[in-house]
Scaffold this active site. Structure first.
Site, PDB file in Angstrom:
ATOM      1  N   LYS A 198     -35.908  57.776 -55.247  1.00  0.00           N
ATOM      2  CA  LYS A 198     -37.263  57.884 -54.716  1.00  0.00           C
ATOM      3  C   LYS A 198     -37.954  59.048 -55.405  1.00  0.00           C
ATOM      4  O   LYS A 198     -37.479  60.188 -55.354  1.00  0.00           O
ATOM      5  CB  LYS A 198     -37.242  58.093 -53.201  1.00  0.00           C
ATOM      6  CG  LYS A 198     -38.650  58.249 -52.628  1.00  0.00           C
ATOM      7  CD  LYS A 198     -38.669  58.288 -51.123  1.00  0.00           C
ATOM      8  CE  LYS A 198     -40.083  58.516 -50.621  1.00  0.00           C
ATOM      9  NZ  LYS A 198     -40.161  58.552 -49.168  1.00  0.00           N
ATOM     10  N   LYS A 251     -38.041  53.422 -55.885  1.00  0.00           N
ATOM     11  CA  LYS A 251     -39.389  53.558 -55.327  1.00  0.00           C
ATOM     12  C   LYS A 251     -40.131  54.673 -56.036  1.00  0.00           C
ATOM     13  O   LYS A 251     -39.548  55.744 -56.192  1.00  0.00           O
ATOM     14  CB  LYS A 251     -39.257  53.881 -53.837  1.00  0.00           C
ATOM     15  CG  LYS A 251     -40.549  54.102 -53.113  1.00  0.00           C
ATOM     16  CD  LYS A 251     -40.281  54.589 -51.718  1.00  0.00           C
ATOM     17  CE  LYS A 251     -41.591  54.826 -51.027  1.00  0.00           C
ATOM     18  NZ  LYS A 251     -41.423  55.475 -49.764  1.00  0.00           N
TER      19      LYS A 251
END
Ligand code: PBG
Length: 327
Positions: A198, A251
């Site tokens: 992330k 992400k």
């Protein structure tokens, strides 16, 4: 003229194109993130995400039913928490009667076969707006003291009925810590989909507007990854795999297709991609201006995620895409 190799032969009709197509996109590949608020009969539009609203629980159920009818198998819930309930310990994150717990229970009661994913991170509940606890002396985001709060949050969500726990906080060691806590409480069947890679991304802007969850001070760069790094994603993913993650997530999505591809090559676990709020906003803004074709861009985008190696895609286009795919 003799040209031995003519790639166009395989592209000349719909029939041959569909026969040799490599990547396929189906509604069951999609997870729909949804925003939840208190109240009844509420649909409060999110300005930077046209087509999406914060939903009261009764509306959330209607939305989940529509997704279910279109073949989407999982929703991921993000509660917008009243400012009065936020504090520096994020205690509302593990309130068994809080909005998040009630929303999870309501979806599981209405649609037991629909999977529900719960987010693990403190930012929607923290008066500091960070994913971990903050040291009041120096503003540092504290790793180890955060882990116990995350574990409590995970157990709270598991008790409410989530099928999938999604740690999005990026603290070191959290997957193992949460896995142990879940097993100790008898939740050995609850999956962990780890936000493994992330990044500290500017593409989360509309999401933070939706939840009013932006950090009060500083940024998230001491825990979320540097967008310039690729190998580090492999390190994070390897740790999550070793700590018991069931699915590894990357992400944001589109600017990080190379990371999805690298994880897919390196790991045998399923790979998920999060097509985040800013990516949604860009497509919608251009489509509303008539600059791109909304439907075609959505299907192309999601198909490219699949080609890049994403087994699962979290996307705000889930309902629209599933509608287009089942037409
Ligand atoms: C919070 C969280 C964020 C997103 C998912 N979980 C925001 C952040 O880390 O600041 C972003 C999702 C999106 O932009 O669609 N831990």
């Amino acid at each position: 003229m003799l040209i031995m190799n003519r790639p166009r032969r395989n592209r000349q009709t719909d029939a041959i194109r569909s026969m040799v197509r490599e990547a396929h996109l189906l509604p069951e590949h999609l997870i729909a993130p949804l925003f939840v608020i208190e109240g009844k009969n509420q649909r409060v539009p999110i300005k930077s995400m046209p087509g999406h609203s914060r939903l009261s629980i009764d509306q959330l159920i209607l939305e989940a039913r529509e997704l279910d009818a279109l073949g989407v198998k999982c929703v991921s819930l993000f509660p917008a928490i009243d400012d009065k309930l936020k504090n520096d310990k994020a205690t509302e994150a593990y309130n068994p009667d809080g909005l998040n717990s009630r929303a999870i229970r309501a979806v599981k009661e209405a649609l037991p076969h629909m999977m529900v994913m719960g987010d693990i991170a403190l930012d929607p509940y923290s008066s500091d707006g960070h994913d971990g606890l903050v040291d009041p002396k120096n503003g540092e985001v504290l790793n180890d003291p955060t882990l116990d709060v995350l574990a409590k949050q995970a157990i709270c969500e598991a008790r409410a009925g989530v099928d999938i726990i999604g740690p999005s906080d990026m603290m070191d060691g959290r997957v193992g810590h949460i896995r142990r806590a879940l097993d100790q409480e008898g939740f050995e069947r609850t999956l962990i989909m780890s936000y493994s890679a992330k990044y500290a991304s500017a593409f989360y802007g509309p999401f933070r507007e939706a939840l009013d969850s932006a950090p009060k001070k500083g940024d998230k760069k001491t825990y979320q990854m540097d967008p310039a790094n690729g190998s580090e994603a492999l390190r994070e993913a390897a740790l999550d795999e070793a700590e018991g993650a069931d699915i590894l997530m990357v992400k944001p999505g589109l600017p990080y297709l190379d990371i999805i591809w690298r994880l897919k090559q390196e790991f045998t676990l399923p790979i998920a991609a999060y097509n985040v709020s800013g990516e949604y906003a860009m497509v919608k803004a251009a489509a509303q201006n008539g600059w791109i074709d909304n439907d075609k861009v959505i299907l192309e985008t999601l198909t490219c995620f699949r080609r890049a190696g994403a087994d699962v895609i979290l996307t705000y286009f889930a309902k629209e895409a599933a509608g287009l795919l089942t037409k």
